[in-house]
Design an enzyme around this catalytic site. Sequence first.
Site, PDB file in Angstrom:
ATOM      1  CB  ALA A  65      62.222  -0.594 -34.779  1.00  0.00           C
ATOM      2  N   GLY A 110      63.792   4.264 -35.740  1.00  0.00           N
ATOM      3  CA  GLY A 110      64.948   3.820 -34.954  1.00  0.00           C
ATOM      4  C   GLY A 110      66.273   4.168 -35.615  1.00  0.00           C
ATOM      5  CD  GLU A 113      63.780   6.358 -31.868  1.00  0.00           C
ATOM      6  OE1 GLU A 113      63.549   5.312 -32.519  1.00  0.00           O
ATOM      7  OE2 GLU A 113      63.193   6.632 -30.812  1.00  0.00           O
ATOM      8  CD  GLU A 133      59.185   6.473 -34.843  1.00  0.00           C
ATOM      9  OE1 GLU A 133      58.965   7.617 -35.283  1.00  0.00           O
ATOM     10  OE2 GLU A 133      60.328   6.071 -34.591  1.00  0.00           O
TER      11      GLU A 133
HETATM   12  N1  COA Z   1      61.078  -2.824 -40.852  1.00  0.00           N
HETATM   13  C1  COA Z   1      61.010  -3.972 -41.541  1.00  0.00           C
HETATM   14  N2  COA Z   1      61.216  -4.068 -42.849  1.00  0.00           N
HETATM   15  C2  COA Z   1      61.504  -2.928 -43.511  1.00  0.00           C
HETATM   16  C3  COA Z   1      61.594  -1.679 -42.858  1.00  0.00           C
HETATM   17  C4  COA Z   1      61.354  -1.655 -41.455  1.00  0.00           C
HETATM   18  N3  COA Z   1      61.449  -0.536 -40.748  1.00  0.00           N
HETATM   19  N4  COA Z   1      61.876  -0.727 -43.772  1.00  0.00           N
HETATM   20  C5  COA Z   1      61.976  -1.353 -44.958  1.00  0.00           C
HETATM   21  N5  COA Z   1      61.758  -2.689 -44.799  1.00  0.00           N
HETATM   22  C6  COA Z   1      61.762  -3.742 -45.831  1.00  0.00           C
HETATM   23  C7  COA Z   1      60.516  -3.700 -46.692  1.00  0.00           C
HETATM   24  O1  COA Z   1      59.452  -4.363 -46.048  1.00  0.00           O
HETATM   25  C8  COA Z   1      61.011  -4.402 -47.928  1.00  0.00           C
HETATM   26  O2  COA Z   1      61.060  -5.804 -47.664  1.00  0.00           O
HETATM   27  P1  COA Z   1      60.564  -6.867 -48.793  1.00  0.00           P
HETATM   28  O3  COA Z   1      61.480  -6.627 -49.956  1.00  0.00           O
HETATM   29  O4  COA Z   1      60.768  -8.190 -48.133  1.00  0.00           O
HETATM   30  O5  COA Z   1      59.143  -6.515 -49.100  1.00  0.00           O
HETATM   31  C9  COA Z   1      62.447  -3.934 -48.040  1.00  0.00           C
HETATM   32  O6  COA Z   1      62.826  -3.488 -46.747  1.00  0.00           O
HETATM   33  C10 COA Z   1      62.640  -2.784 -48.996  1.00  0.00           C
HETATM   34  O7  COA Z   1      61.777  -1.726 -48.623  1.00  0.00           O
HETATM   35  P2  COA Z   1      60.752  -1.010 -49.630  1.00  0.00           P
HETATM   36  O8  COA Z   1      59.673  -0.380 -48.801  1.00  0.00           O
HETATM   37  O9  COA Z   1      60.326  -1.945 -50.689  1.00  0.00           O
HETATM   38  O10 COA Z   1      61.704   0.126 -50.264  1.00  0.00           O
HETATM   39  P3  COA Z   1      61.290   1.545 -50.833  1.00  0.00           P
HETATM   40  O11 COA Z   1      62.520   2.081 -51.493  1.00  0.00           O
HETATM   41  O12 COA Z   1      60.038   1.458 -51.630  1.00  0.00           O
HETATM   42  O13 COA Z   1      60.960   2.456 -49.529  1.00  0.00           O
HETATM   43  C11 COA Z   1      61.343   3.283 -47.278  1.00  0.00           C
HETATM   44  C12 COA Z   1      61.977   2.757 -48.584  1.00  0.00           C
HETATM   45  C13 COA Z   1      62.478   3.414 -46.267  1.00  0.00           C
HETATM   46  C14 COA Z   1      60.726   4.677 -47.536  1.00  0.00           C
HETATM   47  C15 COA Z   1      60.258   2.318 -46.784  1.00  0.00           C
HETATM   48  O14 COA Z   1      60.813   1.009 -46.732  1.00  0.00           O
HETATM   49  C16 COA Z   1      59.682   2.626 -45.431  1.00  0.00           C
HETATM   50  O15 COA Z   1      58.849   3.520 -45.308  1.00  0.00           O
HETATM   51  N6  COA Z   1      60.119   1.897 -44.378  1.00  0.00           N
HETATM   52  C17 COA Z   1      59.580   2.007 -43.067  1.00  0.00           C
HETATM   53  C18 COA Z   1      60.045   3.267 -42.387  1.00  0.00           C
HETATM   54  C19 COA Z   1      59.429   3.387 -41.006  1.00  0.00           C
HETATM   55  O16 COA Z   1      58.239   3.536 -40.844  1.00  0.00           O
HETATM   56  N7  COA Z   1      60.301   3.327 -39.978  1.00  0.00           N
HETATM   57  C20 COA Z   1      59.880   3.446 -38.625  1.00  0.00           C
HETATM   58  C21 COA Z   1      59.693   2.108 -38.033  1.00  0.00           C
HETATM   59  S1  COA Z   1      59.165   2.237 -36.351  1.00  0.00           S
END
Ligand code: COA
Length: 258
Positions: A65, A110, A113, A133
Amino acid sequence: MYTTLLTELEKGTLVITVNRPDKMNALNKDVIEELGKAIDDVYTNEEIKSAIITGSGEKAFVAGADISEFIPLGYAEATALAKKGQNTFDKIENAPKPIIAAVNGFALGGGCELSMACHFRIASTNAKFGQPEVNLGLIPGYGGTQRLTQLIGKGKAMELMMSADMVGADEAKALGLVNHVVTLEELLPKAKDILQKIHMKAPLGISKVIACVNDAAKCNPLGFSNEITRFGECFTTEDMKEGTTAFIEKRKPVFKGK
Ligand code: COA
């Protein structure tokens, strides 16, 4: 037509691509809203026989999400958000036509999910699944606690959701979370091939299989009796007459969905 999704209909399969690659295809309100509309189309458009849900780019299926939308929410807004997400995902799960997830990268929160709401999952070798989460002080809200437990069992679901660990594609397959692991190039062709095979079967039978298996997954006490009713209903269809007659006549059946 959509601002957050790409859709393409080919040979009866609607490919729905979540298209926010710069945000790892995170599910904001617009994506949830538009996914709901795309799934409504799967229900009602007779040209659509099945659907694939995938993510844009080579890194993420859906990384969860959209966390940026969470910050101002209180109890009432958060429960409303979860309800909306769950309604959309239930619509996917209960669709009368097959909907499969082609998981092409991170499927977190999400995103995991969403993939689990689909009828089954195919992953590319770079896919990663997880419910992280608790890292954010949250729990899954789009059905993850229920569907992950249904799919991989209580012990593993507890560990994944409490540790926030990710699992790769091969481990996800070993856990029963995904059915096939292929290269990224092979992902959509593999999903489409499976759906072409399903398109050759009787559509009403397929929709009844989905409903019966969903009963089992939800431990519906009426699951067995619903199976009897749906089995009986098959005998009122033209397609059952065609399928059984074609077998006796040693020819391929031609099903009409009637
Ligand atoms: N919501 C909002 N933005 C998100 C996102 C999310 N769930 N997941 C990634 N993004 C955004 C990042 O903020 C970043 O935005 P920016 O370039 O404006 O700063 C962009 O997507 C790229 O992500 P980044 O974290 O820089 O890539 P990465 O390759 O270093 O890491 C992930 C990839 C997927 C491991 C990491 O983005 C992450 O942990 N995301 C969240 C996962 C999460 O907790 N999901 C559950 C949500 S309830």
